[in-house]
Design an enzyme around this catalytic site. Structure first.
Site, PDB file in Angstrom:
ATOM      1  N   SER A 260       0.843  -1.196   0.000  1.00 42.82           N
ATOM      2  CA  SER A 260       0.000   0.000   0.000  1.00 42.82           C
ATOM      3  C   SER A 260       0.875   1.241   0.000  1.00 42.82           C
ATOM      4  O   SER A 260       2.080   1.184   0.246  1.00 42.82           O
ATOM      5  CB  SER A 260      -0.898  -0.004   1.241  1.00 42.82           C
ATOM      6  OG  SER A 260      -0.123   0.337   2.371  1.00 42.82           O
ATOM      7  N   LYS A 261       0.220   2.345  -0.293  1.00 43.49           N
ATOM      8  CA  LYS A 261       0.856   3.647  -0.289  1.00 43.49           C
ATOM      9  C   LYS A 261       1.547   3.878   1.061  1.00 43.49           C
ATOM     10  O   LYS A 261       2.636   4.405   1.128  1.00 43.49           O
ATOM     11  CB  LYS A 261      -0.257   4.669  -0.498  1.00 43.49           C
ATOM     12  CG  LYS A 261       0.152   6.066  -0.704  1.00 43.49           C
ATOM     13  CD  LYS A 261      -1.029   6.837  -1.265  1.00 43.49           C
ATOM     14  CE  LYS A 261      -2.018   7.305  -0.203  1.00 43.49           C
ATOM     15  NZ  LYS A 261      -1.535   8.411   0.618  1.00 43.49           N
ATOM     16  N   ARG A 262       0.892   3.453   2.117  1.00 42.59           N
ATOM     17  CA  ARG A 262       1.430   3.654   3.458  1.00 42.59           C
ATOM     18  C   ARG A 262       2.735   2.886   3.680  1.00 42.59           C
ATOM     19  O   ARG A 262       3.630   3.344   4.367  1.00 42.59           O
ATOM     20  CB  ARG A 262       0.389   3.281   4.519  1.00 42.59           C
ATOM     21  CG  ARG A 262      -0.208   4.526   5.164  1.00 42.59           C
ATOM     22  CD  ARG A 262      -1.445   4.219   5.969  1.00 42.59           C
ATOM     23  NE  ARG A 262      -2.586   4.035   5.084  1.00 42.59           N
ATOM     24  CZ  ARG A 262      -3.340   2.941   5.054  1.00 42.59           C
ATOM     25  NH1 ARG A 262      -3.088   1.919   5.834  1.00 42.59           N
ATOM     26  NH2 ARG A 262      -4.365   2.878   4.229  1.00 42.59           N
ATOM     27  N   GLY A 264       4.971   2.406   1.474  1.00 40.24           N
ATOM     28  CA  GLY A 264       5.997   3.213   0.833  1.00 40.24           C
ATOM     29  C   GLY A 264       6.454   4.329   1.762  1.00 40.24           C
ATOM     30  O   GLY A 264       7.643   4.544   1.957  1.00 40.24           O
ATOM     31  N   ASP A 265       5.469   5.018   2.378  1.00 43.33           N
ATOM     32  CA  ASP A 265       5.816   6.120   3.294  1.00 43.33           C
ATOM     33  C   ASP A 265       6.636   5.577   4.456  1.00 43.33           C
ATOM     34  O   ASP A 265       7.622   6.166   4.885  1.00 43.33           O
ATOM     35  CB  ASP A 265       4.543   6.787   3.846  1.00 43.33           C
ATOM     36  CG  ASP A 265       3.714   7.418   2.730  1.00 43.33           C
ATOM     37  OD1 ASP A 265       4.283   7.647   1.645  1.00 43.33           O
ATOM     38  OD2 ASP A 265       2.507   7.668   2.937  1.00 43.33           O
TER      39      ASP A 265
END
Ligand code: GLU
Length: 505
Positions: A260-262, A264-265
């Site tokens: 998920s995008k999270r 990556g962060d």
């Protein structure tokens, strides 16, 4: 295959493009080109609540960056326009009404408040064959009551009437035979109260009207497929249904769940193709493009997330991928994302790229970093010298700025501990010798450097690192004498002198 292959990527413009979506684009594209077919992009914007301004333009920009442009789309036009579902709104109702007439769908008049009430009181409430008899719909109301409600324009939706305990199935190009029991799926809405179709109706109608032969989409859509198969069967006949392939998920680096995008962060790598700024929150999500990936590398590693050609080969150009791609070689299992491996691909692609190919990408990066480039020949030589040392495109800034401007700082502490008078004399002599040199070319410079070292009874290795630091500022960069050649006589000598003066202090 006798029909002309036509595939579509059908994104909903709801935000940035995750690498999973980008891989769906790529597999569609590769399959289409492999079969000399058509690649279409259809914008699925029927859910107005999820519409995000700018998302559509962003998607096309991603495709352009990767060179995966469709032949037909809202941007490119085409025989089957419009390619935006909101502009096709009027086309869908007739199919939903036809299903109602045939008893395969029904009107449902339950208000949002009533539905909310149900959800609150009944755990995991689903509008389905188990519950529909207790709801306000054309199956429970009399024909008269229904006609009255319709005549009064009372808001209503049309829902599919899932049959009881039937098996529907299809052969997935990746998974093989997949079967579902119809009792397990709820009565999905086909047409919403505002007259817009839902995804389920629109995808089937448009795939039919646009003559789509193969439909590839993420694995998360597999549970919806029984609804789609029934709609195909009811409306257009299963013989006309495209072949399906549900692409495996891209997993977190540890393999535990969907990337998920999270993640990556959290782990410090991009998950979107390009930078995306959420227009509502202003939140920026990092993209591979801005992180310094070449599109060739991005495509290459995406292709290998779930596919290989059966050999050990890892580096593929887009042309080779088109030639070798087959859906049957896509794995069923999810593919773990590995950022280090992604960077490895980028490094390989930077090494493989020609100076000509790199210069237009690298130049703006240097200019943005405040480096002036007045001499294009010199710029090209520098790229050739440093490209093997660059993993991500911004590395070019660090690796090449000293060619164009004197280093901001000299790592004097890396020279000092071993510095002595003997070395000082060597460099003083080197300056004199280089001043007299009439050719300024790396081999000659290296030879005279070595001769001088021998004559001074000094190991060349002992003075090579100081020379590098004098010219570059630190312990990095390509071959020292190549650097000196590019810097030219005057600049090389000035930099040596400058460091010598620092060492004297
Ligand atoms: N509109 C769907 C999405 O956003 C597409 C699914 C499909 O390709 O059928 O993922």
């Amino acid at each position: 295959m006798n029909k002309k292959v036509r595939v579509r990527f059908a994104p909903s413009p709801t935000g940035g493009l995750h690498i999973g979506g980008m891989r769906t684009v790529l597999f569609n594209y590769l399959f289409a080109k492999h079969h000399n077919g058509d690649f279409i992009v259809r914008i699925e914007d029927t859910d107005q609540n999820r519409f995000v301004p700018g998302a559509e333009a962003y998607i096309f920009e991603c495709l352009k960056w990767c060179g995966l442009e469709p032949g037909e789309s809202v941007m490119h036009g085409g025989e089957f326009a419009p390619y935006r579902q909101s502009e096709r709104k009027e086309m869908y109702r007739q199919y939903a009404e036809q299903l109602v007439k045939e008893g395969k769908a029904y009107y449902a008049f339950d208000t949002p408040v009533e539905l909310e009430e149900k959800r609150k009181t009944v755990p995991n409430f689903q509008y389905s064959q188990a519950t529909r008899s207790g709801m306000k719909n054309s199956l429970t109301l009399s024909q008269d009551a229904v006609n009255k409600l319709l005549a009064q324009n009372i808001p209503h939706v049309i829902r599919i009437k899932m049959p009881h305990d039937e098996t529907v199935g299809f052969v997935d190009m990746i998974r093989g035979a997949v079967n579902f029991n119809t009792s397990q799926t709820d009565d999905k809405v086909l047409l919403k109260a505002d007259g817009m179709p839902t995804y389920h109706l629109a995808v089937v109608v448009d795939d039919y009207l646009m003559k789509i032969t193969h439909a590839f989409r993420g694995e998360e859509w597999l549970p919806s497929s029984p609804v789609h198969i029934l709609l195909w069967q009811y409306l257009f006949g299963l013989d006309n249904m495209p072949e399906w392939a549900h692409l495996p998920l891209i997993l977190k680096p540890d393999g535990k769940g969907k990337l998920s995008k999270r993640d990556g962060d959290r782990l410090g790598f991009p998950v979107f193709a390009m930078n995306w700024t959420d227009p509502k929150t202003g939140e920026l999500t990092a993209g591979f493009r801005e992180r310094g990936f070449l599109p060739e590398a991005f495509i290459n590693f995406l292709a290998l997330l779930g596919w290989n050609d059966g050999t050990e080969q890892e580096i593929f150009s887009l042309r080779e991928l088109v030639e070798k791609f087959s859906m049957e070689r896509v794995h069923k299992a999810g593919a773990k994302f590995d950022y280090e491996k992604a960077k490895w691909f980028n490094h390989e692609w930077i090494k493989k790229s020609t100076v000509h190919g790199l210069q237009s990408t690298v130049k703006p990066l240097l200019i943005n970093a405040g480096i002036e480039i007045n001499d294009d020949e010199k710029f090209k030589t520098v790229i050739e010298l440093v490209k093997d040392r660059c993993t991500l495109l911004p590395d070019f800034v660090q690796q090449s700025s000293f060619f164009f401007q004197s280093p901001e700082a000299i790592d004097i502490n890396a020279i000092k501990p071993k510095w002595n008078e003997h070395k000082e004399q060597f460099f003083a002599e080197l300056i004199r010798m280089y001043q007299l040199a009439d050719t300024w070319q790396h081999e000659a410079l290296e030879n005279s450097f070595k001769e001088l070292a021998a004559a001074s009874q000094i190991k060349p290795g002992d003075v090579l690192l100081p020379l590098r630091i004098m010219l570059v500022g630190g312990k990095f960069g390509p071959h020292v004498f190549n650097i000196a050649e590019v810097l030219g006589k005057e600049e090389t000598i000035n930099r040596v002198k400058h460091t010598l003066s620092l060492l004297e202090q």
